[in-house]
Design a protein around this motif. Structure first.
Motif, PDB file in Angstrom:
ATOM      1  N   THR A 100     -11.958  -4.856   3.896  1.00 35.68           N
ATOM      2  CA  THR A 100     -11.109  -3.898   1.823  1.00 35.68           C
ATOM      3  C   THR A 100      -9.816  -3.239   1.904  1.00 35.68           C
ATOM      4  OG1 THR A 100     -11.109  -2.063   3.625  1.00 35.68           O
ATOM      5  CG2 THR A 100     -13.401  -2.515   2.613  1.00 35.68           C
ATOM      6  N   ALA A 125      -7.279  -5.567  -0.666  1.00 39.39           N
ATOM      7  CA  ALA A 125      -6.570  -4.471  -1.843  1.00 39.39           C
ATOM      8  C   ALA A 125      -5.344  -4.594  -1.799  1.00 39.39           C
ATOM      9  CB  ALA A 125      -8.267  -3.776  -2.366  1.00 39.39           C
ATOM     10  N   GLN A 127     -13.814 -11.843  -3.018  1.00 41.07           N
ATOM     11  CA  GLN A 127     -14.642 -10.522  -3.732  1.00 41.07           C
ATOM     12  C   GLN A 127     -13.674  -8.823  -2.870  1.00 41.07           C
ATOM     13  OE1 GLN A 127     -16.007 -12.618  -1.327  1.00 41.07           O
ATOM     14  NE2 GLN A 127     -16.602 -11.367  -0.288  1.00 41.07           N
ATOM     15  N   GLU A 183     -10.416  -5.839  -6.401  1.00 39.59           N
ATOM     16  CA  GLU A 183     -10.644  -4.224  -7.237  1.00 39.59           C
ATOM     17  C   GLU A 183      -8.964  -4.298  -7.326  1.00 39.59           C
ATOM     18  OE1 GLU A 183      -9.985  -0.567  -3.564  1.00 39.59           O
ATOM     19  OE2 GLU A 183     -11.679  -2.189  -3.105  1.00 39.59           O
ATOM     20  N   SER A 184      -8.332  -5.237  -6.482  1.00 40.33           N
ATOM     21  CA  SER A 184      -6.408  -5.034  -6.995  1.00 40.33           C
ATOM     22  C   SER A 184      -6.270  -5.726  -7.679  1.00 40.33           C
ATOM     23  CB  SER A 184      -6.090  -4.673  -5.506  1.00 40.33           C
ATOM     24  OG  SER A 184      -4.483  -5.164  -6.163  1.00 40.33           O
ATOM     25  N   LYS A 201      -6.510   4.956  -2.072  1.00 40.58           N
ATOM     26  CA  LYS A 201      -7.583   5.147  -2.079  1.00 40.58           C
ATOM     27  C   LYS A 201      -8.199   5.934  -0.767  1.00 40.58           C
ATOM     28  CE  LYS A 201      -9.395   1.131   0.034  1.00 40.58           C
ATOM     29  NZ  LYS A 201      -9.576  -0.260   0.239  1.00 40.58           N
TER      30      LYS A 201
END
Length: 847
Positions: free
Chosen positions: A64, A67, A131, A135-136, A375
């Motif tokens: 994560t 990102a 994947q 998100e970025s 985030k």
């Protein structure tokens, strides 16, 4: 070959087989980008490892954290060490000075591409679990740009197709994709996996699994089990996992449940959180195929982890929570910030956010990980966990976003809620002070900095607060400015960085008190010391101050050289936000030299940056230089427009200089009332020498219009200008109002005027009034940096970008960046014009 991660041990996993039909497809593919795209459990990672086993490659396993484009760039640099020598600390240093890495993807791409510049030919970069970074947009843009440098091939394994992998690129062969249909096991492959087991193969399993490798692999661990005919695809894995789970002994079950809580199964975490006898059981789980090796650590298939966590919740949610807290606390102790956040968010332990943000805040800011911090803050606020700690983090983000009013408000509010001796209080006070400074709330800034000094338990925080207080006092013309500098001097470090910083401060003060000429003379030695400073921000700040002083002193060639050094440092460290300041300094010097086309091209870039960032400081300074350019072209009307474009408060450090240039323009145009009002509005005591010089010259022009004693006024003004060393305002005023040259001659300043106009290439203007000016120009120093000169020399030989890169041991991406800056400095549009310009400058003058 890989960075930080060894190949798994296929022999320990019964369902891993060689799949020649897939490796053949990869071998036959000629595209520089290969995608393996399918849901979890289709063997994408395994296939990639098998095919690349005998090829040079670097491997990045996405998490994560990937990102966050800053963390992604840093990890890619580390991965590149498997292929080429590269000091990843240079990237960390660059990220430390980046206000917002997400806005500087192009710069980061150049740095990352440089990491792979020494890679063997036909090397591959693998981005596993792509994947997780989708998100970025910034992270995706970085990955998409790396293969464009032509230094390395790219392989991506992902559950989703990258956004940049368009159907057109796939159709035209730029990208080769192997999808779910190809990755599914055919009947022969499935039978091979199932027959490797000593158990009986369940009839019809291959058809039910529809080639899903994860299901077939888990089924191979069960004996003679028939899945329900109506089982949906998503439930098949859980069905066989449950069957297998029932056959495992209780101790191994408990071990697997606890291990599943860990986002990454690190050996050190297992040793700390599991019983001593767990090591043998972990090896047994590995033999069974439930875990795979990743160096000294292990990996668990995401489908298996999901199943085990479901079982853990059913068995005891209390035990699960306790284990999650233990994993979180260990991650925090090991500074594994991303692991700690993953646990907190996955197991809904929002009460742990404060501890995480407090512990990780400065580490994340130190390497530019704003996306990660943003985030975390959003997650805390979404869960209703806003607190003083969260608001300090929000203030840091807002400050770097340029939202200084919001940053000051957030920090000030948080400070009131923090205990008096809380270390975070000093950080909040410092940030509130900096935000207030950029809001031009100078008194508030100084109060915040003073309180920060009192609250700081770390001398480094105190040192930065005292330096920031000096800057605020300097720009607000505070009478105690020297006192603030003395306080900084007491805590400064005995190194070159702070020596250069002190010299810069004294140079600025001397420019205001004693004049530019004396200031440059007193601090000329520092220009030989600055190259030894290790902090690029300190270096570029000195070059900018030194170069600006040179330009104001009419030493335009030397100003260009200082700007080139500033730009070189900005390029080396990727400080793109410094580049507009170096470009603006270069433009000022080029206007002084009458190289107006080149100056205009640079100003276009500066204005573009200023408007994009809504940076009033850059815009107002650029407008003042643009006014000088219009004056040099004889168009004072446009100069008046340029100096009416922006409103600044009287407290602004920009006010005096901007307004005083306007006063000269208005006086030249005969707008006497407006010009006199502008001169009056320039506060003499609070303005820099530049503003004072322009204001006095405007009064000389007004005296000419009003038939006052202009000669005496000119003599007085030029005497003052000499004392201030402010030669550029005199050049600008002479260009705007040529009669000033005649006044200067008749006031006894003919020699001074002759020297100045020769420096500024205004020979014809001087000759118009009878001055004999030597036309033999001084040796012109290049406005290009040493590296840019090398690049242009090679380009002039007809070399391609790739050839230039090879000869200079840099990447083609870097060559492109150098050429872009060369075009800007020379005021040309392409390499042909640049080479033509070079040839003209090197041609011998006619006899």
């Amino acid at each position: 070959m890989e960075a930080g991660q060894a190949n798994p041990e296929p022999a320990a996993r019964r369902h891993i087989i060689e799949r020649p039909r897939l490796t053949r497809l990869l071998t036959e593919a000629e595209a520089p980008i290969v995608l393996l795209v399918a849901p979890a459990g289709y063997g994408k990672t395994t296939l990639a490892r098998q095919w690349l086993a005998d090829k040079p490659h670097a491997w990045h396993t996405s998490t994560t954290a990937s990102a966050d484009v800053a963390e992604l760039a840093r990890r890619l640099a580390e991965s590149a060490s498997a292929l080429a020598e590269f000091d990843a600390s240079k990237l960390d240093e660059r990220l430390h000075f980046t206000p917002d890495p997400e806005k500087e993807v192009e710069v980061l791409t150049e740095v990352v591409a440089r990491c792979f510049s020494g890679s063997p030919s036909s090397s591959w970069l693998v981005i596993d679990d792509y994947q997780l970074l989708m998100e970025s947009p910034a992270a995706e843009a970085l990955i998409a740009a790396v293969p464009d440098a032509g230094l390395i091939n790219l392989m991506v394994t992902s559950r989703r197709r990258p956004t940049w992998a368009t159907a057109r690129r796939i159709m035209y062969g730029e990208i080769y994709e192997i999808g779910r249909h190809d990755l599914a096991m055919d009947a022969n492959e499935a039978e091979e996996v199932l027959h490797r087991s000593s158990r009986t193969v369940a009839p019809g399993l291959v058809a039910i699994a529809d080639g899903w490798p994860a299901v077939i692999g888990m089924a191979s661990l069960t004996e003679n089990v028939v899945a329900p005919e109506d089982a949906i695809e998503e439930a098949l894995y859980d069905f066989f996992a449950q069957e297998f789970f029932n056959t495992v002994d209780v101790a191994t079950r408990e071990l697997l449940l606890r291990v599943a809580v860990m986002p990454t199964i690190r050996r050190v975490a297992c040793d700390a959180l599991l019983p001593e006898e767990s090591a043998d059981r972990l090896r047994r789980a590995e033999d069974l195929g439930l875990l795979s090796r990743a160096g000294f650590d292990w990996q668990m298939h995401p489908l298996l982890r999901k199943f085990l966590l479901m079982k853990y919740r059913e068995q005891s949610s209390k035990d699960l929570s306790e284990m999650a807290v233990a994993v979180f606390e260990l991650a925090l102790a090991q500074r594994d910030w991303d692991g700690a956040f993953s646990v907190a968010i996955e197991f809904e332990m929002v009460e742990l956010f404060d501890a995480l943000i407090r512990a990780a805040l400065n580490d994340l800011l130190g390497v530019g990980r704003l996306a990660t911090l943003r985030k975390w803050v959003n997650a805390a606020n979404a869960c209703g966990r806003s607190s003083a700690v969260v608001r300090i983090a929000e203030a840091e983000i807002a400050f770097r976003d340029g939202s200084h009013i919001r940053a000051e408000a957030l920090a000030a509010e948080a400070i009131d809620e923090l205990p008096e001796h809380d270390d975070l209080r000093a950080q909040g006070l410092f940030r509130a002070g900096q935000a207030a400074y950029f809001n031009e709330h100078y008194e508030a800034a100084l109060k915040h900095f003073d309180k920060c000094v009192q609250a700081a338990s770390d001398v480094s925080v105190e040192r930065e607060a005292r330096w920031a207080a000096f800057i605020a006092a300097l720009d607000s013309h505070n009478p105690e400015t020297l006192g603030y500098l003395d306080e900084f001097a007491k805590v400064r470090e005995p190194n070159v960085n702070d020596a250069v910083r002190m010299a810069n401060a004294k140079l600025v003060i001397a420019m205001r008190r004693d004049g530019v000429t004396e200031a440059l003379s007193d601090h000329a030695g520092t220009s030989h010391l600055v190259h030894r400073a290790t902090n690029p921000m300190i270096r570029t700040a000195f070059w900018n101050t030194y170069g600006w002083a040179m330009a104001l002193n009419g030493r335009y060639e030397e100003a260009c050289s200082a700007a080139a050094d500033e730009l070189q440092d900005a390029e080396t460290y990727g400080l793109s936000f410094v580049e507009p300041h170096a470009q603006l300094l270069t433009a000022l010097a080029l206007v002084g030299l009458r190289q107006l086309a080149a100056a205009e091209a640079l100003l276009d870039k500066v204005f573009e940056f200023g408007r994009r960032r809504d940076d009033l400081f850059v815009l107002v300074n650029a407008a003042a230089v643009l006014a000088r350019l219009h004056i040099a072209r004889g168009d004072c009307s446009k100069a008046a427009t340029a100096t009416a474009a922006y409103d600044t408060s009287k407290a602004s450090i920009l006010y005096g200089e901007y307004l005083s240039v306007r006063a000269v323009v208005l006086a030249t145009l005969g707008a006497t009332e407006e010009a006199r009002a502008a001169v009056t509005a320039v506060p003499d005591a609070a303005s820099r020498g530049e503003a004072q010089a322009f204001a006095e010259l405007a009064q000389v022009i007004l005296a000419c219009h009003e038939n006052d004693d202009a000669l005496a006024s000119a003599h007085q003004a030029i005497t003052r200008i000499k004392a201030l060393g402010q030669i550029d305002p005199f050049v600008t005023a002479c260009r705007a109002f040529p009669s000033l040259v005649e006044l200067a001659i008749h006031s006894g300043n003919a020699d001074f005027t002759s020297v100045v106009l020769r420096r500024s290439n205004d020979v014809e203007l001087g000759r118009r009034y009878g001055l004999e000016i030597n036309t033999v120009a001084e040796a012109t120093r290049s406005i290009l940096s040493r590296r840019e000169e090398q690049v242009l020399d090679l380009v002039s030989e007809g070399r391609t970008n790739e050839e230039v890169a090879g000869l200079l041991f840099i990447s083609p991406v870097t060559v492109k960046a150098h050429l872009r800056h060369i075009y800007e400095k020379l005021g040309v549009r392409n390499r042909v014009e640049a080479v033509t310009r070079l040839a003209k400058e090197r041609a011998p003058e006619p006899q």
